[in-house]
Scaffold this motif. Structure first.
Motif: not given
Length: 540
Positions: A87-102
């Motif tokens: 998993l690309n942790v850096g990109a996902l942790a930088a998002r401000p809130g919940p994000a859909e994941l395909a």
């Protein structure tokens, strides 16, 4: 309060607000009993089945180390943990809130939701909730956000507590290491042969090692807080000549004083010579205090006295044959002229008064030459005391050339050029022996086949100093050899023929007078020993 098991047993796929509140209370209580690693291990199992069927927690340190923990309602997690490692942790942790994941093509779940976990600086973390059939609606997203925030707060507190504990452990380890080093350094300072003492601005002792206590004949604890100048100079006098001591010089100059010769006095009244270096303490926080290193020169002076005596004996033995030749020459024509005069007085021959006078004058000249030789040899009978005064350097050189002339002239011609020398403050016997040593060294500079061997003694004066050069045109020395000739116990002579201390002691004596003794030499061209001493006016 319901346990985690009770909550799981009565929660649907999507928890209610009440269920989330209950779970957050449970997670808030984890901090009382469990460490961060245990919380990370436990968290996925508490979330799986509440919002989504599976949950994955991924934490990555800035060092690159990654921790992945997963949970599934049916228990199989290996594929989930492998997915979390990619998993690309850096990109996902930088998002401000919940994000859909395909989901990737090879994954069985249908929809995913990622939420950033704020665990503080130096770490990136995300929580992934996965569903096999049911999508995440607005309500589940809101509840998931609450759970993620609560979980992050709990983990962050645990991480901060862990970091604080690590920092405390490191601080304790560093303190123990510094204490061990300080203890070791203190033991080394106390074990030094040289005395070490620190003083405050008032000149009072703040630290003294065992060597200082031994030198002064008093226990270390007695020295603490005492006026150092009064300890080492109880009569208020620094030396026999009234010159300032190293402490007085350091205070007056405000700078370091190196290798200053002092005379200290013990508690029992015994006086001894020291070599003292004193200067400001290197630690600026210590204020204007001083630190001093003190070396007792008693053993060195005893060794030097024994060496000077040995040098006199060796030189006297070496010069004996040459001296006999030097005395025999004038003695021969004294004998001849006295016989001539005696026969004339007995009436055995007709001699004019002028011839008689000439014969007696030549005899008297021979007697005076023998007297000068004997007086020059007096240096081998005088004591090797340390007393110093203003001496005539010209006379010392003349005596040295007289007593060494016979030995030097066996291998080379000897001549003197240059200006007359002045006065220096030194010990006449020691200075003469230094010059004899330099002259005797040239005896070994020539091979038997050397053509036109010559030794030239050259003197010169400037406004500040006067110099004596002893130059030969012998075989010379290499750079490596000439760099060692002043080292103690170094000799090029066969075993039993030399101690290797003559030049070492000679240089030490010249250095004590504020002068220099050096050597320049080239193979095949010869060597030049040069003594430079301050003039009496400059020295005064």
């Amino acid at each position: 309060m319901d346990s985690d098991t009770d909550l799981v047993a009565r929660m649907d796929w999507v928890s209610t607000e009440h269920d989330v509140d209950a779970l957050l209370k449970v997670m808030a209580g984890w901090m009382e009993h469990e460490r961060l690693e245990e919380l990370v291990e436990r968290l996925p199992g508490c979330l799986a089945g509440r919002i989504g069927v599976a949950s994955v927690v991924v934490i990555q340190e800035t060092s690159g180390e990654r921790v992945v923990k997963a949970a599934h309602v049916q228990g199989e997690v290996s594929s989930l943990e492998a997915w979390g490692q990619r998993l690309n942790v850096g990109a996902l942790a930088a998002r401000p809130g919940p994000a859909e994941l395909a989901p990737p093509e090879d994954e069985p779940w249908a929809s995913g939701l990622t939420l950033p976990l704020d665990l503080g600086e130096g770490v990136e973390a995300v929580l992934a909730l996965l569903s096999w059939t049911r999508p995440f609606d607005r309500r589940s997203r809101r509840l998931a956000s609450r759970l993620a925030q609560g979980a992050a707060a709990t983990l962050k507190r645990a991480r901060q507590a862990a970091l604080a504990e690590e920092a405390r452990d490191r601080a304790q380890q560093q303190a123990q290491a510094w204490e061990a080093r300080a203890t070791q350094a203190l033991a080394m300072v106390h074990g030094l042969g040289e005395g070490v003492v620190t003083l405050n601005e008032a000149g009072e002792v703040t630290f003294a090692n065992a060597s200082v206590a031994r030198l002064l004949g008093q226990p270390v604890e007695v020295l603490q807080g005492r006026d150092f100048h009064g300890l080492v100079h109880p009569q208020g006098r620094c030396g026999g000549d009234g010159e300032p001591c190293a402490l007085e010089l350091a205070i007056s100059r405000g700078a370091e004083v190196r290798s200053h010769q002092d005379t200290f006095e013990r508690s029992d009244g015994m006086r001894f010579t020291t070599l003292t270096t004193i200067g400001p303490q290197p630690d600026a926080s210590a204020g204007r205090g001083l630190v001093a290193a003190i070396r007792d020169l008693s053993d060195y002076q005893n060794m030097k006295a024994r060496q000077l005596l040995n040098d006199r004996m060796v030189a006297a033995g070496t010069l004996a044959a040459g001296m006999a030749h030097e005395i025999n020459n004038p003695l021969a024509f004294v004998d001849a002229n006295m016989r001539f005069a005696l026969q004339a007085l007995q009436g055995g021959s007709e001699v004019s008064p002028a011839s008689m006078e000439e014969a007696l004058i030549e005899a008297l000249d021979g007697v005076q030459r023998m007297r000068r030789i004997v007086e020059g040899m007096g240096v081998f009978g005088r004591g090797a005391g340390e007393s110093r005064g203003w001496i005539n350097l010209e006379q010392c050189l003349a005596d040295a050339m007289v007593v060494s002339a016979g030995e030097v002239k066996r291998v080379a011609t000897l001549r003197r050029v240059g200006e007359p020398l002045g006065q220096v403050r030194a010990n006449a016997a020691q200075m003469t022996l230094v010059l004899v040593n330099l002259l005797m060294n040239v005896v070994h500079a020539f091979d038997a086949s050397h053509a036109s061997p010559e030794v030239v003694v050259r003197t010169a004066r400037t406004q500040e100093a006067e110099s004596i050069e002893v130059r030969d045109n012998g075989r010379g020395m290499s750079g490596a050899l000439s760099a060692q000739i002043f080292d103690p116990f170094f000799t090029t002579q066969p075993a039993g023929r030399g101690t290797g201390l003559g030049l070492f002691v000679a240089r030490s004596l010249i250095h004590e007078l504020g002068g220099e003794l050096g050597c320049e030499s080239r193979p095949g061209e010869g060597s030049c020993f040069r003594v430079v001493l301050p003039l009496a006016e400059a020295a005064g």
